[in-house]
Design a protein around this motif. Structure first.
Motif, PDB file in Angstrom:
ATOM      1  N   LYS A 119       0.831  -1.204   0.000  1.00  0.00           N
ATOM      2  CA  LYS A 119       0.000   0.000   0.000  1.00  0.00           C
ATOM      3  C   LYS A 119       0.864   1.252   0.000  1.00  0.00           C
ATOM      4  O   LYS A 119       0.445   2.317  -0.450  1.00  0.00           O
ATOM      5  CB  LYS A 119      -0.916   0.002   1.225  1.00  0.00           C
ATOM      6  CG  LYS A 119      -2.003  -1.047   1.202  1.00  0.00           C
ATOM      7  CD  LYS A 119      -2.896  -0.938   2.439  1.00  0.00           C
ATOM      8  CE  LYS A 119      -3.992  -1.993   2.421  1.00  0.00           C
ATOM      9  NZ  LYS A 119      -4.850  -1.893   3.626  1.00  0.00           N
ATOM     10  N   LYS A 167      -3.983   8.122   2.106  1.00  0.00           N
ATOM     11  CA  LYS A 167      -4.142   7.587   3.452  1.00  0.00           C
ATOM     12  C   LYS A 167      -4.902   6.262   3.406  1.00  0.00           C
ATOM     13  O   LYS A 167      -5.325   5.815   2.336  1.00  0.00           O
ATOM     14  CB  LYS A 167      -4.891   8.601   4.327  1.00  0.00           C
ATOM     15  CG  LYS A 167      -4.167   9.934   4.471  1.00  0.00           C
ATOM     16  CD  LYS A 167      -4.974  10.917   5.311  1.00  0.00           C
ATOM     17  CE  LYS A 167      -4.283  12.253   5.413  1.00  0.00           C
ATOM     18  NZ  LYS A 167      -5.068  13.250   6.190  1.00  0.00           N
ATOM     19  N   GLU A 168      -5.058   5.630   4.578  1.00  0.00           N
ATOM     20  CA  GLU A 168      -5.673   4.315   4.645  1.00  0.00           C
ATOM     21  C   GLU A 168      -7.055   4.296   4.006  1.00  0.00           C
ATOM     22  O   GLU A 168      -7.433   3.354   3.322  1.00  0.00           O
ATOM     23  CB  GLU A 168      -5.766   3.867   6.113  1.00  0.00           C
ATOM     24  CG  GLU A 168      -6.225   2.431   6.305  1.00  0.00           C
ATOM     25  CD  GLU A 168      -5.177   1.426   5.871  1.00  0.00           C
ATOM     26  OE1 GLU A 168      -5.565   0.302   5.524  1.00  0.00           O
ATOM     27  OE2 GLU A 168      -3.983   1.766   5.870  1.00  0.00           O
TER      28      GLU A 168
END
Length: 406
Positions: A138, A145-146
């Motif tokens: 990722k 961001k997540e």
């Protein structure tokens, strides 16, 4: 006037829309990558490390499968790496075992992942580096961001469209904003990631990472680019290549045995003698330095902590040379004298640098870089250390003063 205002408003809206489109493209691309469960790809990898002028080109073929419960990699993989006609062998990870083949002697070393979990952790980055990052990590989308929101440190830009090997792609860049990257050792000038994303599948068919920084008064650049030449996603037939049986039978399996690096030469040991040639083509012998306090620095120019140490060692050389200190660099890695000479000149390094083969660092038990030895006037080891970081020059200077004056 109204026409100018309308034009400006239209331009602002266009720029905002372009930025939004770029983020949406990256979000879709990341979402598609997260859906991947297994696959096969053929990859061309371009690498240029800090301090290098040449770009190395590797070709990699890889089978892989997602394993969320695996604590080592999170994926099973089997890749084969080539550098032109040079075969670097295969690496297979099944979750239970890590297997590395060596084409030079037709052996395959098998490492049990449970028994050697700590060891696998130390070499993990070597294998991840050879995998296609968007499918595994990722973090190859550092601008996001997540939850898929944009990271405040980055600006996302759609730079246009491009056809890559017949595939129509969106071109998107993620650029880190100036001043957001802070490091006491260097000043970041530019950090950007480029993506070429297939308009149909939204898979990134090309990914690159460019970093430009100023370190020790020299502008350095590091560049990686990964290009997919072929990809086959979510095909369960590829699983057959993810078992130990997929290793060619002419490789003889052997069980891994950890080889521990020998400790550095101990205090009081006699330093092994040597006669080496400097960058100025003059011969230097350790025996000729009798009566001097000698600081040996084993280094090479693409080694980050080595680069941190160079200006500190130059400062120590200048400060204590009249008191009998001789600083000498020994480089067993770099072979191009002109490039190394220019590299050192940019960093103000004026002490002698010698070129060596592997026999000298082996005699000094060098297993990491930089490794430094401080020798007294009789060639006896009085201090040694591996690595370099903030504040270590103060401790090194203390040891030098003790060797010179006590």
């Amino acid at each position: 006037m109204k026409n100018i205002i309308s034009l400006l408003i239209g331009l602002i809206i266009s720029i905002a829309s372009q930025g939004q489109d770029a983020l949406e493209i990256l979000q879709k691309s990341q979402a598609e990558c997260l859906k991947i469960q297994n696959g096969y790809y053929e990859l061309t990898q371009h690498l240029r490390f800090i301090g290098q002028s040449d770009t190395m080109v590797y070709s990699i073929k890889c089978y892989f499968r997602k394993m969320p419960s695996d604590n080592n990699y999170g994926w099973a993989f089997h890749y084969h790496r080539m550098f032109g006609e040079m075969d670097f062998g295969e690496v297979l990870y099944t979750g239970e075992d890590l297997v590395k083949t060596d084409p030079r002697d037709s052996t395959a070393e098998i490492i049990n992942s449970e028994k050697w979990a700590n060891y696998i952790g130390t070499i993990k980055h070597n294998h991840i580096f050879n995998l296609y990052q968007p499918f595994y990590e990722k973090t190859c989308y550092p601008c996001m961001k997540e939850g898929g929101q944009v990271n405040d440190d980055y600006e996302i830009i759609k730079t246009g469209d491009e056809t890559v090997n017949g595939v129509s792609c969106y071109c998107v860049e993620a650029r880190q904003k100036p001043g957001t990257f802070k490091n006491i050792f260097f000043t970041q000038l530019r950090q950007e990631y480029q993506y070429r994303i297939d308009k149909q599948t939204f898979l990134p068919v090309q990914y690159s990472d460019l970093s430009i920084a100023v370190m020790n008064n020299d502008t350095t650049e590091q560049f990686f680019r990964y290009h997919l030449d072929h990809v086959d996603i979510n095909n369960p037939k590829n699983d057959s290549q993810l078992s130990v049986n997929s290793i060619p039978r002419y490789f003889k399996l052997k069980t891994f045995e950890e080889v521990k690096s020998p400790p550095l030469l101990s205090k009081g040991a006699s330093a092994p003698g040597w006669a080496l040639v400097s960058l100025n083509n003059d011969s230097v012998k350790l025996s000729e330095l009798k009566g001097k306090t000698v600081l040996l620095d084993f280094f090479y120019k693409s080694c980050y902590p080595c680069m941190l140490a160079l200006p500190k060692l130059q400062a120590l050389s200048e400060k204590y040379k009249d008191d009998g200190l001789v600083v000498i660099g020994i480089d067993p890695v770099d072979k191009k004298k002109d490039e190394l000479r220019a590299f050192l000149a940019k960093r103000g390094v004026a002490y002698k640098t010698l070129l060596s083969d592997e026999t000298i660092p082996k005699a000094y038990h060098v297993s990491g870089y930089p490794t430094m030895y401080l020798l007294d006037g009789n060639g006896i080891v009085v201090f040694s250390q591996t690595g370099f970081g903030q504040g270590m020059e103060d401790y090194l200077e203390m040891r030098i003063k003790k060797a010179l004056y006590e």
